[in-house]
Every structure is written in C-alpha cells, then in structure tokens.
Design an enzyme around this catalytic site. Structure first.
Site, PDB file in Angstrom:
ATOM      1  N   HIS A 252     -66.849 -19.343 124.377  1.00  0.00           N
ATOM      2  CA  HIS A 252     -65.116 -19.572 123.829  1.00  0.00           C
ATOM      3  C   HIS A 252     -65.125 -18.347 124.626  1.00  0.00           C
ATOM      4  O   HIS A 252     -63.221 -18.148 124.559  1.00  0.00           O
ATOM      5  CB  HIS A 252     -65.437 -18.987 122.214  1.00  0.00           C
ATOM      6  CG  HIS A 252     -65.174 -20.294 121.555  1.00  0.00           C
ATOM      7  ND1 HIS A 252     -66.967 -20.419 120.971  1.00  0.00           N
ATOM      8  CD2 HIS A 252     -65.145 -21.353 120.797  1.00  0.00           C
ATOM      9  CE1 HIS A 252     -67.068 -21.527 120.408  1.00  0.00           C
ATOM     10  NE2 HIS A 252     -65.479 -21.919 120.136  1.00  0.00           N
ATOM     11  N   GLY A 253     -65.458 -17.192 125.403  1.00  0.00           N
ATOM     12  CA  GLY A 253     -65.101 -16.591 126.185  1.00  0.00           C
ATOM     13  C   GLY A 253     -65.109 -15.147 126.232  1.00  0.00           C
ATOM     14  O   GLY A 253     -66.717 -15.477 125.846  1.00  0.00           O
TER      15      GLY A 253
END
Length: 471
Positions: A326-327
């Site tokens: 996600h990041g």
C-alpha cells in the site's frame, strides 16, 4: 483525468461511440481500446508508458518462451525472470527511497555515510496494480491456467486497459484477455445496468467519501490537538467509511465502464464492515488484492497445508508484505502486521474452540463490533502522515477532552447515509438497478441529470483524487 471528472465522461462517450462503430472487426476494436488506454494514461503522465512497454516486452518474451520450452527448468527460469523483473520495477520506483532513508537513520549514529540526496524517482500512477496483474498472467501461464497464445498488443491492452489501470481491480487473464477475440455484445438492459453502476460509484465518491473527507477527516487528522477526543474518534470512523466509499466508488465506475464495452470485471467489495471476524473482513475487503495475495503468495508459501506455526508465519508474512504494497512507508508494514496478529489470534481461537455452526446474535454482534473497532483503530496508522503523528492522534483520542461541536450536521448526515447504504442487503441495489433499466430512456436520462445536479449541490467541495491513486 480522474474517472469522476467531466473530462472522463466525455472521453468514455467518445471511445464508446468509436468502439461500437467497429466492434465487429477485431483489429479496429482492439486498436480503439489500446489507443484510448494509452491516451488515458498519458493524460496523467506520459513517460511511464515507456517503462511499461519495456516491462510488457520482457513478460511477453517470457510467456512465449514458456509456451515453446520443453524443459520444466527452462519454464521455471523464465517465470522467475518475469516475476523478478516486475518486482524490481516496483521496488525501484516505490521502495528505493524508503530503503535509503531507513539505512540513513540506522547507520548515521555509527558514522557510516549513506547517499544523502533523495533519489527523486516519480512513481508511475497505478504501478502496484500493473505489477500484480502482470505477475498473475505470467504465473498463470507457467501453471498452465492461462493461454500463452495472445499477441503483444493483447498483452499490453490487458495491462493498460483504461477502466482499471489506475486503481484496479486486479483482473486475471481469464477474466479479461480471453474475451478480446470474442465479438462483444451489449444489450439495452446490460447498458442500463452499467450506467446505474457508474451512477452509484459517482454518488459513493463525490457525495459520501468527499464530503466526509473534506468536512471532517482532513482537518482533524491535520491537527488532532485542536479537536476534542470524541471528534477524533468520529473522524477515525469517518475515514474508515471515506476509504471504503472512495475505493468501492472507483471500483463501481470501473466495473460499469468495462461493462459498457462488453467486459465483466470481478467484484471488489462485499460489505466488509459487516464482517464477524478479521479473517472474514479480508474476504470482503479489496477482493482482487486479497485473492491475489492468497493465490500468488500465501498458497505458494504453504498456505494451510503446513504446520500450525508455519501457517501463522505465512499469515504474518502475507499481511506485512500486503501492508507494504500500500505504500513505501514502514507505517504500512505496521498496519499490515497488526492485521496479521489479529488474523493469527483469530486462527488460534478457531483451532482451540472450533467454528460455531450457528452463532447467536450476541456473539455475531460482538464479533462485528470487535472487528470494526480493530479496523477503525488501525486506519489511524493508515491515514496519518507518519507513526509519530499516529501516536499523537491516538493520544488525543484517549485524552478525554469533551466536545463534539466541530462535527457538522452535513457530516453527521453523510455518516448516517454511509452506515445505512453499507448495511442494506445487496438485493436493494439489484432491485434499484432493475427498476432503472425498466424506465423509458427519456426518464432514465432525466434521472441521471437530476442525479448530476444533486451531486453538484451536495458535494460542496472540489472533486478530490482517489485515495488509492497513490498506490
């Protein structure tokens, strides 16, 4: 060009007209979709298209090589090249700077110098979705679950098909690529259902998600110390619903637009906040990612077929890596790890007491409340700028500072609408879609116009980018 913008609406209408004008002819219709997809992506930033072309070329050569190879060792080497190539692309653009900063913080106290200047690599939009979909195809070819007979143009279109290229859903080759050579069809009923799905997605995004975000979530997360404890708690709940309606709204639009061109995308959400345990939550939330992690990471690690300690290890590994997907920030790893611990606790509980065949209402309610609380609390880490900021937000939540005056009536109304539309049976959406389709065309057009005006009136803020656009 965001999919909830007027420009995107005009773009889809133009592509729709061209596509169905030539839909009986293979190369013209494929050409329309490919040019439209390249144009759509270039509207964000054109340079990454060259990077994607290189990635698709490597994958396509590996796929063709696997189709011709007689040796299993050669096939395994080719799929390894494809997977490593894709993961290297993801690591280079998404995680290299994070690793540099981590090394800097770890080695600086010891006097060891690390490159001080940031790499300043701009991550291509939708790179994570591109890479995961690319890996799914080459691995499925290796497993002989997908055909290797597709052309380079089909392979490229599969990965850059404009309805889903930015934020998914992650579509398997068996759900999209195999239909490229089939002459498409679109009945008036199917078109009506697609328009209804797009309208639902726009309402989710522009009315509910954006109002919650601009009306409460953004200001509270920006300066939690200025707000009361209850307001911080409400903001955390509001963000939980904002994220759902933002992403599921995008998915609805993507599914609806794909249907207008004769393609069926998989569902991406199934009322996740009604889950009775954390495992069920992940079987309802971002389904295309959850099933990808299951099929291409969890099961290759051994899945449930190994010892219990190894099963727990597999769960933790999948959730930490899924969090990092996600990041490029260690807080996403923390977020994934907390969910991993919750999954491990849930699995150990099932091993010790078993699954109840028909749990009573109190147990179901307690399970739903517990699961939703875990989701809301971990969303703080997901939304905060960094772990220090998340800690400040948690501290403010627990400070016991009274007050709720900063939550406006509009935000309360949107929260109530978010809870209501999330909880209603899916049959209500099906019945509503059927009613829309049965309306005369002029009435349908009038309904859409009124809906557009209502969205413009209720959404008192400028249209915001999708949350998952950064992934």
């Amino acid at each position: 060009m965001l999919s909830h913008s007027v420009q995107y609406l005009v773009f889809v209408i133009a592509v729709f007209a061209l596509y169905w004008a030539v839909h009986r002819h293979y190369w013209p219709r494929i050409g329309v979709l490919l040019v439209a997809s390249l144009f759509f992506y270039a509207a964000f930033t054109p340079f990454p298209i060259l990077i994607f072309l290189v990635g698709v070329t490597v994958d396509h050569l590996c796929v063709k090589g696997m189709a011709r190879a007689q040796s299993q060792g050669v096939r395994k080497a080719l799929v390894t090249v494809s997977v490593v190539s894709n993961l290297s692309l993801l690591a280079g653009f998404k995680y290299l700077e994070m690793l540099r900063q981590s090394l800097l913080s770890l080695l600086a106290p010891w006097g060891i110098e690390v490159r001080a200047e940031p790499f300043n690599l701009l991550m291509p939009v939708g790179l994570s979705f591109f890479v995961f979909q690319a890996i799914s195809y080459t691995v499925d070819v290796y497993r002989q679950k997908a055909s290797a007979e597709h052309s380079f143009i089909e392979h490229l279109l599969y990965l850059l098909f404009f309805p889903r290229v930015v934020s998914g859903p992650i579509v398997r080759a068996s759900e999209l690529m195999v239909h490229f050579r089939q002459t498409p069809s679109l009945t008036p009923e199917a078109g009506g259902h697609a328009l209804f799905r797009i309208a639902v997605g726009l309402v989710k995004k522009l009315v509910i998600a954006d109002v919650l975000g601009a009306g409460l979530v953004d200001p509270v997360f920006a300066a939690p110390e200025k707000y009361a404890s209850a307001e911080c708690i409400v903001a955390a709940v509001a963000y939980t619903f904002e994220l759902y309606y933002d992403f599921s709204g995008y998915s609805d639009i993507a599914i609806g637009v794909a249907a207008l061109f004769g393609f069926k995308f998989p569902e991406n959400f199934n009322r996740p906040y009604l889950a009775k345990n954390i495992g069920e939550f992940w079987n309802r939330w971002h389904l295309s990612l959850s099933t990808w992690l299951r099929d291409y990471l969890y099961r290759p690690l051994g899945g449930n077929r190994v010892s219990k300690p190894r099963v727990l290890f597999n769960l933790m590994t999948v959730m930490v890596l899924g969090g990092l997907w996600h990041g490029a920030d260690w807080r996403f790893a923390v977020w994934g790890a907390v969910h991993g611990v919750a999954l491990c606790v849930s699995r150990c509980w099932e091993w010790s007491v078993g699954k109840p065949e028909s749990p009573g209402i109190p147990r179901v309610a307690l399970g739903m409340l517990t699961t939703f609380t875990i989701v809301v609390l971990t969303r703080v880490v997901f939304r905060a700028a960094d772990m220090a900021h998340a800690g400040e937000f948690y501290e403010r939540m627990m400070a016991g500072v009274p007050g709720i005056a900063n939550v406006s009536p509009l935000v309360w109304g949107m929260l109530a609408a978010a809870v209501f539309f999330h909880a209603v049976p899916m049959k209500l959406y099906t019945v509503s879609s059927d009613l829309f389709v049965r309306m005369p065309v002029p009435v349908r057009a009038a309904v859409l116009v009124v809906l557009g005006l209502g969205i413009r009136h209720l959404s008192a803020v400028e249209a915001r980018p999708y949350v998952y656009l950064q992934f």
